[in-house]
Design an enzyme around this catalytic site. Structure first.
Site, mmCIF file in Angstrom:
data_model
loop_
_atom_site.group_PDB
_atom_site.id
_atom_site.type_symbol
_atom_site.label_atom_id
_atom_site.label_comp_id
_atom_site.label_asym_id
_atom_site.label_seq_id
_atom_site.Cartn_x
_atom_site.Cartn_y
_atom_site.Cartn_z
ATOM 1 N N ASP A 338 0.862 -1.179 0.000
ATOM 2 C CA ASP A 338 0.000 0.000 0.000
ATOM 3 C C ASP A 338 0.894 1.223 0.000
ATOM 4 O O ASP A 338 2.038 1.160 0.419
ATOM 5 C CB ASP A 338 -0.816 0.056 1.301
ATOM 6 C CG ASP A 338 -1.925 -0.959 1.316
ATOM 7 O OD1 ASP A 338 -2.216 -1.510 0.250
ATOM 8 O OD2 ASP A 338 -2.485 -1.193 2.404
ATOM 9 N N ASP A 639 -4.914 -3.555 4.809
ATOM 10 C CA ASP A 639 -5.383 -3.175 6.136
ATOM 11 C C ASP A 639 -6.886 -3.325 6.327
ATOM 12 O O ASP A 639 -7.354 -3.505 7.421
ATOM 13 C CB ASP A 639 -4.932 -1.744 6.482
ATOM 14 C CG ASP A 639 -5.152 -0.779 5.348
ATOM 15 O OD1 ASP A 639 -6.007 -1.076 4.493
ATOM 16 O OD2 ASP A 639 -4.482 0.262 5.302
ATOM 17 N N ASP A 643 -9.442 -6.568 2.270
ATOM 18 C CA ASP A 643 -8.113 -7.001 1.835
ATOM 19 C C ASP A 643 -7.836 -8.448 2.254
ATOM 20 O O ASP A 643 -6.900 -9.068 1.763
ATOM 21 C CB ASP A 643 -7.019 -6.109 2.457
ATOM 22 C CG ASP A 643 -6.974 -4.741 1.802
ATOM 23 O OD1 ASP A 643 -7.361 -4.648 0.624
ATOM 24 O OD2 ASP A 643 -6.558 -3.775 2.465
HETATM 25 P P1 ATP Z 1 -3.351 3.294 0.004
HETATM 26 O O1 ATP Z 1 -4.125 2.228 -0.651
HETATM 27 O O2 ATP Z 1 -2.155 3.719 -0.720
HETATM 28 O O3 ATP Z 1 -3.076 3.062 1.459
HETATM 29 P P2 ATP Z 1 -5.500 4.780 0.795
HETATM 30 O O4 ATP Z 1 -5.862 3.533 1.507
HETATM 31 O O5 ATP Z 1 -5.277 5.999 1.602
HETATM 32 O O6 ATP Z 1 -4.287 4.550 -0.106
HETATM 33 P P3 ATP Z 1 -8.099 5.166 0.219
HETATM 34 O O7 ATP Z 1 -8.175 5.387 1.667
HETATM 35 O O8 ATP Z 1 -8.809 4.034 -0.411
HETATM 36 O O9 ATP Z 1 -6.614 5.053 -0.222
HETATM 37 O O10 ATP Z 1 -8.502 6.502 -0.447
HETATM 38 C C1 ATP Z 1 -8.843 6.547 -1.784
HETATM 39 C C2 ATP Z 1 -9.288 7.926 -2.127
HETATM 40 O O11 ATP Z 1 -10.432 8.295 -1.360
HETATM 41 C C3 ATP Z 1 -8.262 8.988 -1.823
HETATM 42 O O12 ATP Z 1 -7.406 9.183 -2.922
HETATM 43 C C4 ATP Z 1 -9.100 10.218 -1.570
HETATM 44 O O13 ATP Z 1 -9.407 10.857 -2.800
HETATM 45 C C5 ATP Z 1 -10.384 9.657 -0.995
HETATM 46 N N1 ATP Z 1 -10.374 9.775 0.461
HETATM 47 C C6 ATP Z 1 -9.451 9.313 1.314
HETATM 48 N N2 ATP Z 1 -9.776 9.568 2.582
HETATM 49 C C7 ATP Z 1 -10.946 10.229 2.545
HETATM 50 C C8 ATP Z 1 -11.826 10.764 3.555
HETATM 51 N N3 ATP Z 1 -11.551 10.651 4.839
HETATM 52 N N4 ATP Z 1 -12.945 11.385 3.139
HETATM 53 C C9 ATP Z 1 -13.223 11.480 1.845
HETATM 54 N N5 ATP Z 1 -12.468 10.994 0.868
HETATM 55 C C10 ATP Z 1 -11.330 10.376 1.190
#
Ligand code: ATP
Length: 903
Positions: A338, A639, A643
């Site tokens: 990730d 996480d 997954d």
């Molecule tokens: P990775 O997979 O690298 O760990 P991540 O888990 O942070 O990334 P996600 O959490 O799935 O990725 O987030 C995907 C998208 O959702 C982000 O790019 C962002 O645009 C949006 N996002 C992330 N957090 C929030 C939030 N708290 N509220 C609204 N939108 C969000």
């Protein structure tokens, strides 16, 4: 003394048939503020910790008995019995003593290994989020008491039996309890008194896992009184010490035993029939042969090496949940990781704001709400700009994070870093959180889930207006917007271009939007999220790569491992970060693109890029399959609850200890307590060291056995006196196994372990080079031992003296060989050889002590028929030991010339 009134009515009511508010009443708790601290303490004293009885372990007697359950030991015991029948009580006694000592050592070592694993597992204690005294707290799940108010979210393991009070799209997988694999929808209404467990929709039972949604529930039973405690099945498997490798080695040891028995029978026949040796003499020679050749210490050593490796990894923040993972780790060829928080710091800072009319740069770093706004270099007053205020308000209200300030720790975030950055931004714009949420309280929400990539909240003000605030991934939010904040026509392509510009600089971009709903609306559902929003603006956040991750990626690449980044972020952002990390990021593959490819096309595509963006858990699963089909051994991080399948499918599933869910942790082989990519790289290194050390143990033990057996075979077949007796061979085996071989478990690893490509999983345990070394050293061992034996006899020494010298020669030969074996082919002539592994030095000293006792202590002289040696004999032994050491070093030098670095 009058017993305290129970908090749980006795007998306990059928909670599933009791209305939610009645349940709270009975448990004397208010779901909004939970128990008080004193109340919780009193209940903990009354009901005890929320733990299940540990699984029944094998008792000590059984464990001890199992030490004898081993074909190698059977052979020894049979030999002991026959020796006894032949009235050779001394040798019989020695054999029995050796068997007992061997069992005792195995027993103690296995116990230690099991304890080490248990300690490691205890580090994975589960946590629960509770409301106590009106505030949320993370507590150890063992501290839960009846009446505690518990919050659940997707991926969490339900920590006790709960009567649900509030649910939001809650779906729970109850496989652990009911065997039903499909998740069950939950609600809060009571059900019939007679409902079966699977139908009690208003309950969440301990040990089940939240698949989706959120809930609040009140604990009705803890520990053994929970349903799962009552039926007595424990969630979480019991670890065994057996792994594929130990099984392979067991099998190998059995094959060797068979072979040795055959050689023994032949030798017996030859000695008795051809050479006419007395029955007792040839029998003892054959016993000596069997004892000499059987590598009885091998399985124990391997277990110890694995256990020590597990402990070292745990000290380095990588916790092994399944022992076989230790061996697999070393041959991993691809690590899929990730991005957020693993490769990057997960310390988000808003640096750019794109408003309808202008783009602002934001100054300041971290969560300290100090900094300002500039537009093309000119300062902008945060409080004056209406567009900025509207955006900041949405950033503040559509947000679950909190910032705490204290003198010692400075500004600290409680919650999600993306949201923390937005909150900090709102504070920089001069908004006051308490004031804002009092003026526009939240009435409902759609929480953020990676699947839909946005979060929405419903608010109303005191004039009765209702409105929704929306924040999320720009592609998602822009598609729902029909207007921009400035009243100008909505120009989606222009906004997209602004978004890509920020993403190209490695920024995570979020869009914020707002829309009014009819006054009086009190509930928000997915059907309200339709294209009718007004875009307030975009925010660009930076989340720099961890420095350690940059180094670790480079290190992995040098070690022939490919690192692939799989992220939920936008492709452009992901590619920019990927480049900063040193990954091949020119053509990132998006989740959408992955869906368009069939399995064969995906197998090709995964070869060409290291960056996968906007990827969901299903895509991870397909990527694992594609990589594995290409023959790769894959480690995959994750996480979320979704997954879990990808973690299970990967050869090594890696879960995050901090931000990961219980579901992911339970599916994983390895848990990182610091969520850091560098930790995976270190664990891979440690995995390689473990495997090397196992090989080194083989490399050490087998020629030792080979040499000893060779000495006896040569004597019998050449018609010479036996240079060592059966009892003496047993002595040598026993003391070298406990001392020397064990030292190899503590080898710190070769300097170049991360400079060569991963070992092929199909590679045989005994490679050609390894077999060559075993044969060579066995031969050297036979030569020096026979040499000393014959030399002593030639200068008129007695048979006892010659044998004593031969035994000492064997031991010294093994001792010097230990220092050869510490490196596969690297030269032993370095300072490291004495300082690199202190255990080896201590063990050598101990061994020399044993040998002096063996040679000079009268009781041992009697048992083993040894005699004192003179200085000249010692001189010859030491000189031959040195010569043998040099001979092995010479072989290593030759291998180095052929560029062979490992075996
Ligand atoms: P990775 O997979 O690298 O760990 P991540 O888990 O942070 O990334 P996600 O959490 O799935 O990725 O987030 C995907 C998208 O959702 C982000 O790019 C962002 O645009 C949006 N996002 C992330 N957090 C929030 C939030 N708290 N509220 C609204 N939108 C969000």
């Amino acid at each position: 003394m009058k017993p305290e009134a129970p908090f749980v009515p006795s007998p306990a009511p059928h909670w599933h048939a009791v209305p939610a508010d009645k349940a709270q009443q009975l448990l004397e708790v208010d779901a909004a503020c939970g128990l008080g601290d004193a109340q919780a303490r009193a209940r903990l004293a009354q009901y005890g910790a929320n733990t299940l009885a540990p699984p029944r372990r094998r008792g000590p007697w059984l464990r001890l008995a199992l030490q004898f359950h081993n074909p190698l030991i059977y052979v020894l015991l049979a030999a002991g019995a026959v020796t006894f029948a032949l009235e050779d009580y001394v040798d019989a006694g020695v054999i029995v003593a050796v068997v007992l000592i061997n069992a005792a050592i195995g027993f103690v070592q296995e116990g230690k290994a099991e304890k080490a694993l248990e300690a490691v597992r205890a580090m994975l204690a589960s946590h629960a989020t509770v409301v106590r005294g009106g505030e949320r707290h993370e507590i150890d799940a063992t501290e839960l008491v009846p009446g505690d108010v518990v919050l659940l979210e997707s991926g969490a393991k339900v920590p006790a039996d709960l009567r649900l009070i509030r649910v939001k799209n809650l779906r729970v997988s109850e496989a652990a309890l009911t065997g039903e694999s499909l998740p069950v929808d939950k609600h809060t209404d009571p059900v019939a008194d007679t409902a079966a467990i699977g139908d009690r929709r208003c309950m969440a039972y301990s040990g089940t896992v939240v698949g989706f949604g959120q809930a609040r529930g009140v604990v009705v039973a803890t520990g053994q009184r929970t349903e799962i405690g009552r039926i007595g099945t424990l969630v979480g498997e019991v670890q065994t010490l057996a792994t594929p490798l130990t099984r392979r080695l067991d099998q190998f040891a059995r094959q060797i035993t068979g072979f040795i028995l055959a050689v023994g029978a032949l030798t017996f026949a030859y000695g008795h029939l051809v050479r006419d040796m007395p029955l007792l003499e040839i029998f003892l020679a054959v016993v000596g042969l069997a004892v000499a050749a059987i590598p009885e210490g091998l399985p124990a050593i391997v277990t110890i090496v694995l256990a020590i490796g597990t402990r070292v990894m745990a000290q380095n923040r990588a916790i092994i949940r399944r022992l076989p993972a230790v061996e697999t780790l070393g041959s991993v060829t691809v690590i899929c990781s990730d991005k957020t928080g693993t490769l990057t710091k997960n310390e988000m800072t808003a640096v750019r704001i794109m408003l309808p009319a202008c783009t602002l740069a934001v100054s300041g770093a971290g969560y300290v709400p100090e900094g300002g706004f500039q537009c093309e270099g000119a300062a902008v007053e945060g409080g004056r700009d209406a567009a900025l205020q509207a955006l900041a308000q949405a950033a503040l209200l559509c947000n679950d994070a909190r910032l705490k300030h204290d003198a010692a720790g400075g500004w600290q975030l409680v919650g999600d870093p993306t949201e923390g950055a937005l909150l900090t931004l709102a504070l920089k714009a001069g908004l006051d959180p308490a004031e804002q949420s009092a003026a526009m309280p939240r009435v409902d929400e759609i929480p953020f889930e990676s699947e839909h990539r946005f979060m929405a909240t419903l608010h109303h003000d005191h004039a009765g207006h209702a409105f929704v605030l929306l924040k999320g991934a720009p592609e998602r939010v822009l598609g729902l917007c029909v207007a921009a904040g400035d009243g100008q026509p909505f120009d989606a392509p222009a906004w997209l271009a602004r978004m890509e510009d920020a993403a190209g600089a490695g920024q995570r971009v979020l869009a914020l939007a707002r829309c009014a709903l009819p006054p009086g609306t009190t509930a928000l559902s997915m059907s309200d999220i339709t294209p009718r929003f007004t875009l307030l603006g975009l925010v660009g956040l930076i989340d720099p790569p961890r420095e350690a991750a940059v180094d670790a990626v480079a290190q992995c690449q040098r070690a022939g491992l490919r690192v692939k980044m799989i992220t939920g972020d936008h492709a452009v952002t992901a590619a920019a970060i990927g480049r900063q990390l040193g990954l091949t990021a020119d053509a990132p593959l998006t989740g959408e693109a992955i869906e368009a490819l069939d399995a064969a096309a995906l197998r090709t595509a995964v070869q060409h890029t290291d960056v996968f963006a906007r990827a969901s858990p299903e895509h991870k699963l397909r990527l694992v399959a594609a990589l594995q089909a290409e023959g790769e051994l894959v480690a995959m991080t994750g996480d979320g609850v979704n997954d879990a399948p990808a973690l299970k499918a990967a050869d090594i599933g890696v879960a995050m200890g901090n931000k990961g869910t219980d579901a992911a942790r339970e599916a994983a082989d390895l848990v990182l307590t610091d969520d850091n990519f560098a930790t995976i790289a270190r664990a891979v290194r440690e995995g390689r060291v473990v495997f090397d050390n196992i090989k080194k143990s083989l490399l050490f033990i087998l020629p030792t056995n080979g040499g000893e057996a060779g000495v006896i075979l040569l004597a019998v077949f050449a018609g010479l006196a036996l240079p060592v007796t059966a009892g003496q061979i047993l002595w040598v085996n026993m003391i070298t196994a406990v001392t020397l071989a064990l030292a190899l478990a503590f080898e710190p690893g070769e300097a170049g372990v991360m400079r060569h490509p991963p070992r092929q999983p199909s590679e045989p345990l005994i490679t050609r080079v390894l077999a060559g070394r075993i044969a060579y050293v066995s031969l050297l061992m036979v030569l020096v031992t026979f040499g000393v034996f014959e030399w002593v006899l030639m200068r008129g020494g007695s048979l006892e003296t010659a044998r004593t010298a031969a035994v000492n020669m064997l031991v010294i030969g093994e001792l010097v060989y230990l220092f050869n074996v510490r490196h596969f082919t690297a030269s032993a002539f370095s300072r490291d050889i004495l300082t690199g592994n202190p255990v080896a030095v201590w063990m050598s000293a101990l061994l020399i002590g044993f040998q002096l006792v063996f040679t000079y202590a009268p009781p041992l002289q009697q048992v083993f028929q040894t005699t004192a040696l003179d200085a000249a004999t010692w001189g010859v032994i030491l000189a031959l030991g040195a010569a043998k050491f040099l001979a092995v070093e010479a072989e290593k030098a030759v291998l180095r010339r052929f560029n062979i670095r490992s075996m």
